[in-house]
Design a protein around this motif. Structure first.
Motif, PDB file in Angstrom:
ATOM      1  N   VAL A 192       0.846  -1.205   0.000  1.00  0.00           N
ATOM      2  CA  VAL A 192       0.000   0.000   0.000  1.00  0.00           C
ATOM      3  C   VAL A 192       0.873   1.244   0.000  1.00  0.00           C
ATOM      4  CG1 VAL A 192      -1.607   1.379   1.376  1.00  0.00           C
ATOM      5  CG2 VAL A 192      -2.006  -1.069   1.107  1.00  0.00           C
ATOM      6  N   SER A 193       1.898   1.242   0.847  1.00  0.00           N
ATOM      7  CA  SER A 193       2.791   2.399   0.936  1.00  0.00           C
ATOM      8  C   SER A 193       3.521   2.647  -0.385  1.00  0.00           C
ATOM      9  CB  SER A 193       3.803   2.159   2.066  1.00  0.00           C
ATOM     10  OG  SER A 193       4.723   3.207   2.132  1.00  0.00           O
ATOM     11  N   ILE A 194       3.983   1.573  -1.019  1.00  0.00           N
ATOM     12  CA  ILE A 194       4.710   1.699  -2.293  1.00  0.00           C
ATOM     13  C   ILE A 194       3.792   2.233  -3.390  1.00  0.00           C
ATOM     14  CG2 ILE A 194       5.816   0.380  -4.147  1.00  0.00           C
ATOM     15  CD1 ILE A 194       6.878  -1.487  -1.876  1.00  0.00           C
ATOM     16  N   LEU A 195       2.588   1.659  -3.493  1.00  0.00           N
ATOM     17  CA  LEU A 195       1.659   2.065  -4.554  1.00  0.00           C
ATOM     18  C   LEU A 195       1.090   3.458  -4.316  1.00  0.00           C
ATOM     19  CD1 LEU A 195      -0.278  -1.245  -5.333  1.00  0.00           C
ATOM     20  CD2 LEU A 195       1.428  -0.078  -6.744  1.00  0.00           C
ATOM     21  N   THR A 196       0.984   3.864  -3.061  1.00  0.00           N
ATOM     22  CA  THR A 196       0.523   5.222  -2.778  1.00  0.00           C
ATOM     23  C   THR A 196       1.563   6.234  -3.249  1.00  0.00           C
ATOM     24  OG1 THR A 196      -0.716   4.433  -0.847  1.00  0.00           O
ATOM     25  CG2 THR A 196      -0.276   6.781  -0.968  1.00  0.00           C
ATOM     26  N   SER A 197       2.838   5.854  -3.146  1.00  0.00           N
ATOM     27  CA  SER A 197       3.919   6.752  -3.601  1.00  0.00           C
ATOM     28  C   SER A 197       4.131   6.683  -5.113  1.00  0.00           C
ATOM     29  CB  SER A 197       5.236   6.384  -2.901  1.00  0.00           C
ATOM     30  OG  SER A 197       5.119   6.485  -1.510  1.00  0.00           O
ATOM     31  N   GLU A 198       3.985   5.463  -5.686  1.00  0.00           N
ATOM     32  CA  GLU A 198       4.214   5.272  -7.114  1.00  0.00           C
ATOM     33  C   GLU A 198       3.064   4.448  -7.712  1.00  0.00           C
ATOM     34  OE1 GLU A 198       8.313   4.132  -8.111  1.00  0.00           O
ATOM     35  OE2 GLU A 198       8.835   4.479  -6.005  1.00  0.00           O
ATOM     36  N   PRO A 199       1.918   5.064  -7.935  1.00  0.00           N
ATOM     37  CA  PRO A 199       0.713   4.326  -8.356  1.00  0.00           C
ATOM     38  C   PRO A 199       0.823   3.653  -9.715  1.00  0.00           C
ATOM     39  CG  PRO A 199       0.181   6.563  -7.600  1.00  0.00           C
ATOM     40  CD  PRO A 199       1.661   6.494  -7.773  1.00  0.00           C
ATOM     41  N   TRP A 200       1.786   4.050 -10.522  1.00  0.00           N
ATOM     42  CA  TRP A 200       1.916   3.491 -11.875  1.00  0.00           C
ATOM     43  C   TRP A 200       2.595   2.122 -11.892  1.00  0.00           C
ATOM     44  CZ3 TRP A 200       4.542   7.744  -9.970  1.00  0.00           C
ATOM     45  CH2 TRP A 200       5.902   7.564  -9.727  1.00  0.00           C
ATOM     46  N   LEU A 201       3.159   1.695 -10.777  1.00  0.00           N
ATOM     47  CA  LEU A 201       3.923   0.448 -10.764  1.00  0.00           C
ATOM     48  C   LEU A 201       3.054  -0.760 -11.102  1.00  0.00           C
ATOM     49  CD1 LEU A 201       6.160   0.793  -7.569  1.00  0.00           C
ATOM     50  CD2 LEU A 201       6.790   1.184  -9.949  1.00  0.00           C
ATOM     51  N   ASN A 202       3.630  -1.690 -11.894  1.00  0.00           N
ATOM     52  CA  ASN A 202       2.969  -2.980 -12.102  1.00  0.00           C
ATOM     53  C   ASN A 202       3.623  -4.016 -11.189  1.00  0.00           C
ATOM     54  OD1 ASN A 202       5.404  -3.848 -13.328  1.00  0.00           O
ATOM     55  ND2 ASN A 202       4.704  -3.195 -15.347  1.00  0.00           N
ATOM     56  N   TYR A 203       3.162  -5.257 -11.299  1.00  0.00           N
ATOM     57  CA  TYR A 203       3.654  -6.302 -10.395  1.00  0.00           C
ATOM     58  C   TYR A 203       5.166  -6.489 -10.490  1.00  0.00           C
ATOM     59  CZ  TYR A 203       4.601 -10.965  -8.559  1.00  0.00           C
ATOM     60  OH  TYR A 203       5.129 -12.018  -7.874  1.00  0.00           O
ATOM     61  N   ASN A 204       5.684  -6.574 -11.706  1.00  0.00           N
ATOM     62  CA  ASN A 204       7.121  -6.792 -11.885  1.00  0.00           C
ATOM     63  C   ASN A 204       7.949  -5.640 -11.321  1.00  0.00           C
ATOM     64  OD1 ASN A 204       6.797  -9.279 -13.141  1.00  0.00           O
ATOM     65  ND2 ASN A 204       6.554  -8.349 -15.170  1.00  0.00           N
ATOM     66  N   ASP A 205       7.469  -4.403 -11.502  1.00  0.00           N
ATOM     67  CA  ASP A 205       8.173  -3.241 -10.956  1.00  0.00           C
ATOM     68  C   ASP A 205       8.196  -3.294  -9.429  1.00  0.00           C
ATOM     69  OD1 ASP A 205       8.623  -2.186 -13.480  1.00  0.00           O
ATOM     70  OD2 ASP A 205       6.723  -1.090 -13.490  1.00  0.00           O
ATOM     71  N   CYS A 206       7.074  -3.711  -8.845  1.00  0.00           N
ATOM     72  CA  CYS A 206       6.956  -3.745  -7.382  1.00  0.00           C
ATOM     73  C   CYS A 206       7.951  -4.724  -6.761  1.00  0.00           C
ATOM     74  CB  CYS A 206       5.525  -4.119  -6.992  1.00  0.00           C
ATOM     75  SG  CYS A 206       5.210  -4.023  -5.223  1.00  0.00           S
ATOM     76  N   GLN A 207       8.314  -5.781  -7.513  1.00  0.00           N
ATOM     77  CA  GLN A 207       9.240  -6.785  -6.983  1.00  0.00           C
ATOM     78  C   GLN A 207      10.623  -6.205  -6.672  1.00  0.00           C
ATOM     79  OE1 GLN A 207       8.103 -10.154  -6.340  1.00  0.00           O
ATOM     80  NE2 GLN A 207       6.366  -8.785  -6.604  1.00  0.00           N
ATOM     81  N   LYS A 208      10.934  -5.067  -7.273  1.00  0.00           N
ATOM     82  CA  LYS A 208      12.212  -4.423  -6.994  1.00  0.00           C
ATOM     83  C   LYS A 208      12.254  -3.855  -5.572  1.00  0.00           C
ATOM     84  CE  LYS A 208      12.515  -3.060 -11.859  1.00  0.00           C
ATOM     85  NZ  LYS A 208      12.463  -1.915 -12.802  1.00  0.00           N
ATOM     86  N   ALA A 245      -5.561   8.670  -9.032  1.00  0.00           N
ATOM     87  CA  ALA A 245      -6.546   7.856  -9.756  1.00  0.00           C
ATOM     88  C   ALA A 245      -6.157   7.708 -11.223  1.00  0.00           C
ATOM     89  CB  ALA A 245      -7.936   8.479  -9.630  1.00  0.00           C
ATOM     90  N   VAL A 246      -5.673   8.792 -11.816  1.00  0.00           N
ATOM     91  CA  VAL A 246      -5.260   8.759 -13.228  1.00  0.00           C
ATOM     92  C   VAL A 246      -4.063   7.822 -13.416  1.00  0.00           C
ATOM     93  CG1 VAL A 246      -4.268  10.128 -15.112  1.00  0.00           C
ATOM     94  CG2 VAL A 246      -6.160  11.049 -13.747  1.00  0.00           C
ATOM     95  N   MET A 247      -3.097   7.892 -12.518  1.00  0.00           N
ATOM     96  CA  MET A 247      -1.906   7.035 -12.628  1.00  0.00           C
ATOM     97  C   MET A 247      -2.259   5.568 -12.414  1.00  0.00           C
ATOM     98  SD  MET A 247       1.210   9.257 -10.922  1.00  0.00           S
ATOM     99  CE  MET A 247       0.311   9.919  -9.523  1.00  0.00           C
ATOM    100  N   LEU A 248      -3.188   5.297 -11.496  1.00  0.00           N
ATOM    101  CA  LEU A 248      -3.646   3.920 -11.286  1.00  0.00           C
ATOM    102  C   LEU A 248      -4.376   3.402 -12.523  1.00  0.00           C
ATOM    103  CD1 LEU A 248      -4.962   4.180  -7.616  1.00  0.00           C
ATOM    104  CD2 LEU A 248      -3.108   2.679  -8.394  1.00  0.00           C
TER     105      LEU A 248
END
Length: 273
Positions: A192-208, A245-248
């Motif tokens: 949640v914290s990561i996606l709130t900061s960088e909402p455009w991330l996909n699953y593979n990006d989040c693994q970093k 919302a737009v980035m998500l």
């Protein structure tokens, strides 16, 4: 009332009993804690390791209340005795589905053995200061069952204990179910914290940033989408929330999104969500 609660808590034999008491007491004071409007859409249902699980009637409410978590914790600990809550998890549906316990794990058949004479003496000594005979009898039975269950679990699993809390393990694992759930919720909070900061991330990006399974990542991202889309749809969003919302929606970073594209997406969310 606070003095009476402290006495009652001392009479309860273990954390499970005290947690059940806290939930019962919290439910009776819920409107006082969070206000009439929020109380209509939420209910405290479980307390484990000072983590309070609150059921809400929709995912939108769950995400809305998540943003007010610290305020909830402060209000609860101001009203309740002994500061019982350190963290809160919001969810919809049944607690079993939220914690993802398979049906066969919800109730484990254990072979209870009779208590030894020394264990019986230990229980009697612990209750010697309770004058109410009926209450003493009930607490003695409760302590007996708890002790038998702990012994049965240790025998069943060759004295294996959780590496975090030391609880007897039901299955072959390093962690008990409570600690497993705690670890999973800790991971959920990180996502949640990561996606709130960088909402455009996909699953593979989040693994970093954090290792997690795709199902959990998708669940968290979909919940965030529902929350921010609902804010936009109801005209309750500020500029930052609209951009989130737009980035998500697009999966694009802010410098790649034109003003026209953002406006079109916001208009679409207000029409269709």
């Amino acid at each position: 009332m606070e003095g009476i609660e402290r006495v009652l808590l001392k009479m309860l034999p273990n954390k499970e009993g005290r947690n059940k008491y806290f939930i019962f007491s919290m439910q009776s004071k819920w409107e006082q804690i969070c206000g009439a409007n929020v109380a209509k859409h939420s209910k405290p249902v479980r307390l484990e390791r000072k983590i309070l699980y609150i059921n809400t009637d929709s995912s939108v409410w769950a995400n809305h209340l998540l943003m007010m978590k610290q305020q909830f914790i402060n209000n609860i600990n101001r009203v309740m005795t002994n500061d019982p809550v350190k963290d809160i998890k919001f969810f919809t549906g049944s607690i079993e589905n939220f914690l993802q316990l398979p049906k066969e794990e919800q109730e484990v058949k254990l072979n209870f053995k009779p208590l030894t004479e020394s264990e019986k003496i230990f229980i009697r000594q612990a209750l010697v200061n309770i004058n109410n005979q009926e209450l003493q009898k009930k607490l003695a039975h409760f302590r007996k069952v708890c002790l038998q269950r702990k012994k049965a679990l240790l025998i069943e699993n060759n004295d294996m204990k959780c590496k975090y809390c030391g609880a007897a393990l039901i299955e072959k694992n390093d962690l008990c179910r409570v600690c497993q759930r705690y670890e999973k919720e800790k991971l959920r909070t990180e996502i949640v914290s990561i996606l709130t900061s960088e909402p455009w991330l996909n699953y593979n990006d989040c693994q970093k940033y954090v290792k997690c399974d795709k199902m959990l990542f998708d669940s968290v991202k979909n919940s965030l989408k529902q929350y921010y889309y609902a804010k936009v749809y109801n005209n309750q969003s500020d500029i930052r929330e609209e951009m989130t919302a737009v980035m998500l929606k697009t999966g694009m970073q802010p410098d790649k999104i034109s003003e026209q594209l953002a406006q079109n997406i916001i208009k679409g969310l207000r029409r269709k969500y």
